[in-house]
Design a protein around this motif. Structure first.
Motif, PDB file in Angstrom:
ATOM      1  N   ALA A 119      -6.143   1.502  -0.509  1.00  0.00           N
ATOM      2  CA  ALA A 119      -5.276   0.420  -0.965  1.00  0.00           C
ATOM      3  C   ALA A 119      -5.223  -0.715   0.052  1.00  0.00           C
ATOM      4  N   TYR A 145      -7.884  -3.360  -0.231  1.00  0.00           N
ATOM      5  CA  TYR A 145      -8.284  -3.853  -1.540  1.00  0.00           C
ATOM      6  C   TYR A 145      -8.350  -5.368  -1.607  1.00  0.00           C
ATOM      7  N   MET A 174      -2.930  -1.420  -9.286  1.00  0.00           N
ATOM      8  CA  MET A 174      -3.577  -0.620  -8.248  1.00  0.00           C
ATOM      9  C   MET A 174      -3.149   0.837  -8.303  1.00  0.00           C
ATOM     10  N   SER A 222       0.842  -1.198   0.000  1.00  0.00           N
ATOM     11  CA  SER A 222       0.000   0.000   0.000  1.00  0.00           C
ATOM     12  C   SER A 222       0.874   1.243   0.000  1.00  0.00           C
ATOM     13  N   THR A 265      -8.625  -6.554  -7.018  1.00  0.00           N
ATOM     14  CA  THR A 265      -7.471  -6.479  -7.906  1.00  0.00           C
ATOM     15  C   THR A 265      -6.338  -7.415  -7.478  1.00  0.00           C
TER      16      THR A 265
END
Lengths: 337, 542
Positions: free
Chosen positions: B477, B480, B416, B329, B483
């Protein structure tokens, strides 16, 4: 930063000026290129995910609509829906002409599109892509209505001058946007199973409505910040009751915010995968869910056709939001140019 | 204003409103009404969010410490274990309690659930439980044979029902068609033969609920005979004169001569592992209705009979996963700042006509479905994908060693960064738009070079935007799921993916909840920071 290069700029300044623009261009390319790449690839005649030599040579035989045919399937009654939509649109236009004296062809287009979609999606049985599409189009509007209804009311409440615990309430209302989706999904899965909502249409709608609320709150609160309170006071002074004041004065002015909040809520629900996977069951499989499974298990190029259709939808929504924003800026007297 | 109030006050009393109430009170009332109205407008939504969103999350938090499964599945055993000395094996009473609990659980087919739950803590328990479930109904068979040999009446379902049931229950149950009314014990029997009564009640309720059978017509399980034996061995029933008194007194006289396996022998005969102190310690450690076990597992510790210990080396994955989630992240946030800053700078300094046009290029990805963008990256980054094709075509990479751009950390970071970049650009842009360009011009006219003017004047003013964008991107992030799941492969997945795995595949819901709680705590701290720095009501969307 200067927008034009002065004639006396040094070589270094020139290099920096153009260099910076090139860098920005590359970043814009990074933002847009992936989305644009999949559009031509979705017309691939083969089951590949890459440009075939034929495609690069612009050979018409290398392009085909087969993935779109697969995406849209065979079922439904699109033409009947379109005809009914057209008829309703013409009727609405005639009615407008007769009762309000205005000529507006807008309803024809709207009704025709809605008729086409409803006709296409009615009477489908188990089509791979259209059944999820129908589920998406059933869940998202209901969830949107719920979040817009509750959200607008609350945003108006929050915009009043004396609200106790305003910060805490705001934090709670925005939290569905901040809490990681997997946590919301896990919590809702356990809790909704307990109260018998897991795997039901209602459960998915409630979950999606909760996720859409922050967007409505944020956009409507933003429009209310610019709202002139003396207008409601003037209305009240002229004898309007609060309900009339709301619908005749406040609502038309904050409508753009409400609509764009609604569009955000709609796209949130329409695009949401994580929560629907956990809270929904096979009967509520949505379009993104179908794409997710497709991408995880075997990639079929139909996904790219689906993706292109979704890009088209987001372009339409983006245009609507942008037009609304410009309209509200015009109304507030801020000239964008 | 002061004139008007002076005119209203004829004496030195409080200022009065038109209706005669003191102005202060009247104002307070008006304020209260206003507050009430605001709250009434907010209330529906607040209740909705509370029910549809907050309650589920609280429920999940609760699940991370909740551990009622042991005490629900093996209630008698948990009670009996309370005064167990962990130095040795449990006493016979505990083994007997285990028998009654286990046979009931096996009939209800819930013993495997507990087995898999305890297996998270001590491997091997799952199979031990499964295997024991198949043999537990034979425990007590030796006693049953001897009772029946003594008097065949002990084989009759009726005998047991008469002996154990409350008189009015017997009446209702004999008239009933199927399962009949829920079983009730006779007071006399439960006072005289407590263990048997308890075991029989377990039997009767189970056959009623599970098989919809009437206990009047069902012969009890063998463990009930063992209970009877144990009761008769320590009780004198000569004073009893209730139903079946003769039968009982006859049996009481005979039990001295009965032979059979004691409860612990029976269990050890079933499986040697029941003589393992560790198994018992695990049951004991997880018999409390609340446990820190899941949280300990989430940070690679575990609860053992000897206290808290680190997990064995090969099972330490969660701290690593948290670290990786935070690291990735952070990388994504960094990439977003690096790419977003120039764009936001360009947009905020161009004339609004061209900046609005370019803003569309930022908003289009923002509005495009997450799955569309993820599938685009999947298509682009594959080994046979567009990017590798181009690289091979240019000649940077040889055809046989195409780059592995996907199904690893790199893939997750690229995809991302693309997905979250608009969330960085938009707050940065809105801050940069408010920086007056005259400041930089002033700095330059005072002799600063372009770079110095940027570094000393412009950049410091854009820091709030960087802060807002970074926290927003980092918050998004860190949680998440989609993804990383699709492009992350084995090394590019986040803690969210592990949570999802525990919910849908391994079914270790408690651990999923504990991992989720830690992640949530992390996000809430960031959210609080964001609120302090930016203010939540200042979030802008487009």
């Amino acid at each position: 930063m200067d927008t034009k290069l002065p004639p006396y700029a040094t070589v270094g300044q020139r290099i920096w000026f153009y260099g910076f623009r090139v860098i920005c261009g590359l970043i814009f390319f990074f933002l847009i290129a992936p989305i644009l790449t999949i559009i031509p690839l979705s017309f691939n005649a083969e089951d590949f995910f890459t440009f075939t030599p034929g495609m690069l040579a612009l050979d018409p035989d290398a392009y085909s609509l087969r993935h779109y045919r697969e995406f849209f399937g065979q079922g439904g009654y699109p033409w009947i829906g379109l005809l009914i939509g057209l008829a309703l649109g013409i009727a609405a236009t005639v009615a407008l002409k007769m009762f309000k004296g205005t000529t507006n062809y807008f309803p024809i287009v709207i009704f025709a599109i809605i008729g086409l979609i409803v006709g296409k999606l009615s009477g489908l049985e188990g089509e791979e892509w259209m059944t999820p599409m129908r589920n998406s189009l059933r869940i998202a509007p209901v969830a949107t209505l719920l979040s817009v209804g509750f959200g607008t009311l609350a945003a108006i409440g929050l915009s009043q001058s004396h609200v106790p615990f305003k910060g805490a309430i705001m934090a709670i209302l925005i939290s569905p946007m901040i809490v990681p989706l997997i946590i919301s999904a896990a919590g809702m899965y356990f809790f909704y199973s307990r109260i018998g909502l897991q795997g039901t249409f209602m459960g998915v709608v409630l979950a999606h409505a909760a996720l859409g609320i922050p967007f409505v709150i944020i956009t409507v609160t933003a429009t209310l910040v610019g709202f002139d309170r003396s207008l409601t006071r003037a209305a009240a002074n002229l004898g309007a009751n609060p309900v009339t004041t709301f619908f005749r004065i406040q609502m038309p002015l904050i409508l753009p915010g409400v609509i764009s909040g609604g569009l955000f809520a709609f796209i949130t629900s329409f695009d949401e995968v994580v929560v629907v996977i956990f809270v929904g069951s096979a009967g509520q499989q949505t379009l993104p869910w179908q794409m997710f499974t497709g991408l995880r298990e075997q990639i079929s190029p139909t996904i790219l056709a689906a993706a292109t259709v979704l890009v088209a939808i987001s372009v339409i929504l983006l245009t609507v939001v942008e037009l609304l924003r410009q309209r509200s800026e015009r109304l507030r007297g801020i000239d964008p140019h | 204003m002061s004139d008007a109030t002076a005119a209203n006050t004829t004496d030195n009393g409080p200022v009065l409103a038109a209706d005669g109430t003191p102005l202060k009170r009247s104002l307070a009332r008006a304020l209260r009404v206003q507050k009430m109205r605001a709250l009434l407008l907010i209330a529906p939504l607040l209740i909705f969010i509370m029910v549809a969103f907050i309650a589920p999350i609280v429920d999940m938090l609760f699940r991370s410490v909740e551990n009622q499964i042991t005490s629900e599945t093996l209630p008698r055993t948990v009670m009996a274990l309370e005064d167990w000395d962990p130095e040795g094996l449990p006493d016979e009473d505990t083994y007997a309690a285990l028998t009654y609990d286990f046979v009931e659980a096996a009939e209800r087919r819930i013993h495997t659930r507990l087995g898999s739950r305890l297996n998270y803590e001590t491997t091997g328990i799952s199979s031990l439980f499964r295997q024991s479930g198949r043999g537990v109904d034979d425990i007590g068979e030796d006693y049953a044979d001897q009772f029946i040999e003594l008097n065949p009446a002990w084989e009759e379902a009726d005998t047991w029902a008469m002996l154990m049931g409350a008189p009015d229950w017997i009446e209702a149950a004999s008239a009933a068609e199927d399962a009949g009314p829920s079983f009730r014990l006779s007071v006399a029997a439960s006072e005289l033969l407590p263990e048997t009564a308890d075991a029989y009640r377990g039997f009767a309720r189970t056959v009623q609920q599970e098989d919809n059978d009437n206990p009047m017509a069902e012969e009890p399980w063998f463990p009930v005979y063992m209970a009877l034996y144990r009761d008769l061995m320590r009780t004198d029933v000569s004073g009893y004169d209730g139903p079946m008194a003769d039968l009982l007194i006859e049996a009481d006289a005979a039990v001295e001569g009965f032979t059979g396996m004691s409860p612990s022998e029976a269990w050890l005969d079933l499986n040697d592992d029941w003589g393992d102190r560790n198994v018992w310690a695990t049951i004991e450690a997880f018999s409390d209705p609340y446990t820190a076990g899941y949280f300990l597992t989430s940070i690679d510790l575990r609860l053992t009979p000897d206290g808290i210990e680190a997990q064995p080396e090969e099972q330490r994955i969660y701290l690593l996963l948290f670290q990786r989630t935070i690291f990735m992240s952070g990388m994504i946030t960094l990439m977003c700042v690096l790419l977003g800053y120039p764009i936001a700078y360009l947009l905020s300094n161009l004339p609004s006509k061209s900046s609005n046009l370019l803003l569309i290029l930022v908003l289009l990805p923002f509005w495009t479905s997450l799955l569309v963008r993820t599938s685009a990256w999947k298509v682009l980054l594959q080994q046979q994908g567009v990017i590798n094709d181009i690289l091979v075509w240019i000649g940077i990479v040889a055809d046989e060693n195409r780059l592995a751009l996907i199904n690893n950390q790199l893939g997750t970071i690229i995809a991302m960064t693309h997905i979250l970049l608009p969330f960085m650009i938009l707050p940065l842009y809105s801050v940069m738009k408010t920086i007056p360009p005259s400041y930089v011009r002033a700095a330059k006219s005072l002799g600063a070079t372009n770079f110095t003017a940027f570094r000393r004047v412009y950049f410091p003013q854009s820091i709030p935007g960087i802060g807002a964008g970074c926290i927003l991107v980092f918050i998004l992030a860190i949680g998440y799921y989609i993804t990383p799941e699709l492009v992350g492969g084995r090394t590019g997945t986040f803690i969210s993916n592990r949570i999802a795995y525990h919910i849908s595949s391994s079914l270790n819901w408690g651990l999923a909840a504990a991992l989720g709680s830690i992640l949530l705590a992390l996000v809430l701290v960031l959210y609080w920071l964001y609120d302090r720095i930016v203010g939540i009501d200042n979030v802008k969307l487009g």
